[in-house]
Write an enzyme that holds these catalytic residues in place. Structure first.
Site, PDB file in Angstrom:
ATOM      1  N   PRO A  21      55.573  94.504  -4.600  1.00 35.15           N
ATOM      2  CA  PRO A  21      56.384  94.935  -3.412  1.00 35.15           C
ATOM      3  C   PRO A  21      55.859  93.810  -2.224  1.00 35.15           C
ATOM      4  O   PRO A  21      55.408  94.673  -0.967  1.00 35.15           O
ATOM      5  CB  PRO A  21      57.516  95.852  -2.979  1.00 35.15           C
ATOM      6  N   ALA A  23      58.511  93.781   1.514  1.00 35.67           N
ATOM      7  CA  ALA A  23      59.483  93.567   2.398  1.00 35.67           C
ATOM      8  C   ALA A  23      60.483  92.444   3.060  1.00 35.67           C
ATOM      9  O   ALA A  23      58.905  91.985   4.053  1.00 35.67           O
ATOM     10  CB  ALA A  23      59.587  94.779   3.703  1.00 35.67           C
ATOM     11  N   CYS A 106      52.646 101.506   2.845  1.00 35.25           N
ATOM     12  CA  CYS A 106      52.918 100.939   3.970  1.00 35.25           C
ATOM     13  C   CYS A 106      52.687 101.267   5.231  1.00 35.25           C
ATOM     14  O   CYS A 106      52.418 102.070   5.719  1.00 35.25           O
ATOM     15  CB  CYS A 106      54.590 100.903   3.668  1.00 35.25           C
ATOM     16  N   ARG A 230      50.764  88.756  -1.193  1.00 33.53           N
ATOM     17  CA  ARG A 230      51.343  87.340  -0.135  1.00 33.53           C
ATOM     18  C   ARG A 230      50.283  86.312  -0.569  1.00 33.53           C
ATOM     19  O   ARG A 230      51.355  85.349  -0.902  1.00 33.53           O
ATOM     20  CB  ARG A 230      50.371  87.693   0.749  1.00 33.53           C
TER      21      ARG A 230
END
Length: 313
Positions: A21, A23, A106, A230
């Site tokens: 995931p 953001a 995170c 990424r």
């Protein structure tokens, strides 16, 4: 790359190559594209449990799933209050999802300052309560976390055991401490130690931009699979490379991404989002700086398409 299925709480995931995931990036259309290219599991962007409980419209938009998505549906929730995490997990908005991933990794200050994300690695009793609360949903539960909060407290093994003991069905470990954010070497040893300490599937995350990176991560950690973050932003075709799926026409895939983004999110969002994504896709290409300058001057997706059609991708 040794491909295999992953069993998470009774859910069979067809490939052990996941899209992590992200953001601001892993919206429904991007997830669908990566799934089509070979990603075995994709997750929504992280969703605030409190936002869901207070019926925040933007929060609910993050849970959109495309009509054609055929894989296991997984959403990622974040929060530091067990009661809100339980309510969110039991909510109608989360009902379509078979797996709930809890974000305990995170590193961003706006998240950790509220005691959420990787800040939970400093409070194992609370982290355990959150996992148990989400398990009350009856869904499969996974947890994403880091090797530790900082170099003085690397607790991947301890945290992995806590997750398993609290009922987690799968864990994903980002091989850096919170203070490293996304920089520095991946700590293979800590992931490997955590893998050896638990019986549930362990997914390794961090530093995968090429097939060589993926092989290195698996070989050095013994993990059951990998999660690409990424690397997928720059090259979503990495999933095809890792799973052996043919990619017929990259340009057509991007054009379809543009059209589908317009369909689900509207022209304005699609224009801004796809300018950004194509800028990632052309990284390293000759003349990329000039192309990016033209891209970010585009006011419509039609203009974005016109530039895309001039490129050799």
């Amino acid at each position: 790359m040794n491909l295999k299925t992953i069993n998470a709480g009774g859910l069979e995931i067809k490939s052990n190559i996941f899209l992590a995931p992200l953001a601001g990036y892993t919206n429904a259309v991007f997830r669908q594209m990566c799934y089509n290219l070979g990603a075995g599991l994709t997750f929504t962007e992280m969703v605030s449990a409190k936002g869901l409980c207070y019926n925040n419209e933007k929060t609910r938009d993050l849970l959109l799933v495309t009509e054609g998505y055929e894989g296991v549906k997984a959403c990622q929730l974040f929060g530091s209050a067990p009661e809100f995490m339980e309510r969110a997990a039991l909510s109608e908005a989360v009902a379509p999802f078979s797996l709930i991933d809890i974000n305990m990794g995170c590193p961003m200050p706006k998240i950790t300052s509220n005691g959420e994300g990787s800040a939970l690695m400093n409070n194992l009793p609370l982290a355990s309560k959150i996992i148990k609360a989400v398990k009350k949903s009856g869904k499969a539960v996974s947890v994403k976390f880091r090797t530790g909060y900082d170099k003085d407290r690397v607790i991947a093994v301890e945290f992995a055991k806590m997750c398993e003991d609290s009922g987690a069905d799968l864990i994903t470990i980002h091989g850096r401490t919170r203070d490293k954010i996304y920089a520095g070497e991946v700590d293979y040893k800590s992931i490997a130690s955590a893998k050896n300490a638990v019986k549930i599937p362990v997914i390794a995350n961090g530093g995968v931009f090429t097939e060589e990176d993926a092989d290195k991560l698996i070989e050095n950690t013994g993990a059951d699979g990998i999660a690409v973050a990424r690397g997928a932003m720059y090259s979503p075709w990495i999933f095809a490379e890792l799973t052996g799926k043919p990619v017929q026409n990259k340009k057509q895939i991007i054009l379809s991404q543009i059209d589908d983004t317009v369909k689900y999110f509207g022209e304005r969002f699609a224009c801004v989002f796809m300018r950004k994504m194509i800028a990632f896709y052309i990284k390293g290409m000759s003349g990329a700086s000039g192309i990016k300058l033209k891209l970010f001057q585009c006011a419509t997706t039609q203009e974005v398409k016109q530039i895309l059609n001039t490129l050799e991708i």
